[in-house]
Scaffold this motif. Structure first.
Motif, PDB file in Angstrom:
ATOM      1  N   LYS A  50       0.839  -1.198   0.000  1.00 52.04           N
ATOM      2  CA  LYS A  50       0.000   0.000   0.000  1.00 52.04           C
ATOM      3  C   LYS A  50       0.876   1.250   0.000  1.00 52.04           C
ATOM      4  CE  LYS A  50      -4.158  -1.762   0.302  1.00 52.04           C
ATOM      5  NZ  LYS A  50      -5.108  -1.495  -0.764  1.00 52.04           N
ATOM      6  N   GLU A  51       0.473   2.213  -0.807  1.00 51.29           N
ATOM      7  CA  GLU A  51       1.230   3.455  -0.933  1.00 51.29           C
ATOM      8  C   GLU A  51       1.413   4.138   0.416  1.00 51.29           C
ATOM      9  OE1 GLU A  51       1.105   7.581  -3.562  1.00 51.29           O
ATOM     10  OE2 GLU A  51      -0.717   6.382  -3.391  1.00 51.29           O
ATOM     11  N   GLU A  52       0.357   4.216   1.211  1.00 49.35           N
ATOM     12  CA  GLU A  52       0.449   4.910   2.506  1.00 49.35           C
ATOM     13  C   GLU A  52       1.425   4.210   3.450  1.00 49.35           C
ATOM     14  OE1 GLU A  52      -3.282   3.408   5.108  1.00 49.35           O
ATOM     15  OE2 GLU A  52      -3.831   4.371   3.219  1.00 49.35           O
ATOM     16  N   ASP A  53       1.485   2.875   3.405  1.00 45.27           N
ATOM     17  CA  ASP A  53       2.428   2.140   4.258  1.00 45.27           C
ATOM     18  C   ASP A  53       3.872   2.404   3.847  1.00 45.27           C
ATOM     19  OD1 ASP A  53       0.268   1.042   5.618  1.00 45.27           O
ATOM     20  OD2 ASP A  53       0.271  -0.807   4.414  1.00 45.27           O
ATOM     21  N   LYS A  55       4.999   5.040   2.181  1.00 48.35           N
ATOM     22  CA  LYS A  55       5.340   6.431   2.478  1.00 48.35           C
ATOM     23  C   LYS A  55       5.592   6.625   3.968  1.00 48.35           C
ATOM     24  CE  LYS A  55       3.521   8.750  -1.548  1.00 48.35           C
ATOM     25  NZ  LYS A  55       2.629   9.757  -2.089  1.00 48.35           N
ATOM     26  N   LYS A  56       4.858   5.897   4.787  1.00 49.77           N
ATOM     27  CA  LYS A  56       5.040   5.999   6.229  1.00 49.77           C
ATOM     28  C   LYS A  56       6.390   5.428   6.665  1.00 49.77           C
ATOM     29  CE  LYS A  56       1.332   5.083   8.388  1.00 49.77           C
ATOM     30  NZ  LYS A  56       0.218   4.315   8.947  1.00 49.77           N
ATOM     31  N   CYS A  73      10.649   5.837  -0.636  1.00 51.24           N
ATOM     32  CA  CYS A  73       9.839   7.041  -0.784  1.00 51.24           C
ATOM     33  C   CYS A  73      10.766   8.202  -0.459  1.00 51.24           C
ATOM     34  CB  CYS A  73       8.652   7.023   0.174  1.00 51.24           C
ATOM     35  SG  CYS A  73       7.665   8.527   0.033  1.00 51.24           S
ATOM     36  N   GLY A  76       8.167  12.259  -1.346  1.00 50.90           N
ATOM     37  CA  GLY A  76       6.826  11.920  -1.812  1.00 50.90           C
ATOM     38  C   GLY A  76       6.768  11.064  -3.057  1.00 50.90           C
ATOM     39  N   GLY A 152      -4.061   3.525  -4.651  1.00 51.03           N
ATOM     40  CA  GLY A 152      -3.330   3.371  -3.399  1.00 51.03           C
ATOM     41  C   GLY A 152      -2.502   2.100  -3.307  1.00 51.03           C
TER      42      GLY A 152
END
Length: 184
Positions: A50-53, A55-56, A73, A76, A152
């Motif tokens: 997942k993109e959010e994971d 990036k985190k 990442c 961004g 995502g």
């Protein structure tokens, strides 16, 4: 004698740093095609996470066709490269060199661009009247992998092995969990 003591201390400190990096925080292994079966989409893309994971955590390692890759990442944007530099293993240090985001190998100090996989070095032209160091390219040394983001989800394209890069040697050497595989 003092030089020998200083040299010994230097090697001991380097040894401790290597141990700390090796034993340090491990990356998330989002997909391991050799054990879990990679989710290959109909268009041939391979699901990484997942993109959010990503990036985190700022980076994630994964296996694509048994080959270890790392997705970074940086500012961004996601970049995927073989997880080993064209000489050894990556530890994540990203630096801006001559306006380009680069991975810096902790052992060899090789500088590899995230965008293109080019190796960079600082050299001089001795024929110049007053030579000053300038960043120059060694050519593409590191295999990069195309990243696609859809709803995502992050995917990479399987590597095109018809073209070879210097990083392929170590990628193949440690393919499918070789003795020095990341995270071991």
């Amino acid at each position: 004698m003092l030089d020998l003591i200083i040299l010994s201390l230097h090697f001991f400190i380097c040894f401790l740093i290597c141990i700390a990096i090796w034993r340090g925080p491990k990356d998330v292994d989002s997909h391991n095609s050799s054990t879990r079966g990679a989710e290959t989409e109909p268009d041939g893309l391979i699901f990484i996470g997942k993109e959010e994971d990503i990036k985190k955590s700022q980076r994630i390692t994964a296996k694509v066709n048994g080959r270890e890759i790392v997705v970074f990442c940086h500012e961004g944007k996601l970049h995927a490269l073989d997880s080993r530099c064209y000489r050894k293993i990556f530890a994540c240090a990203i630096s801006d060199i001559d306006g380009q985001a680069c991975i810096v190998c902790p052992w060899h100090k090789f500088k590899i661009t995230l965008e293109t996989g080019e190796g960079l070095y600082e050299g001089i032209n001795p024929l110049e009247p007053s030579p000053t160091p300038k960043w120059q390219s060694k050519g593409v040394k590191q295999r990069i992998h195309k990243v696609t983001i859809d709803n995502g989800n992050v995917y990479v394209s399987p590597p095109d092995l018809s073209v070879s890069f210097d990083s392929d040697y170590f990628a193949d050497k440690y393919k499918n969990g070789g003795e020095l595989a990341m995270g071991k």
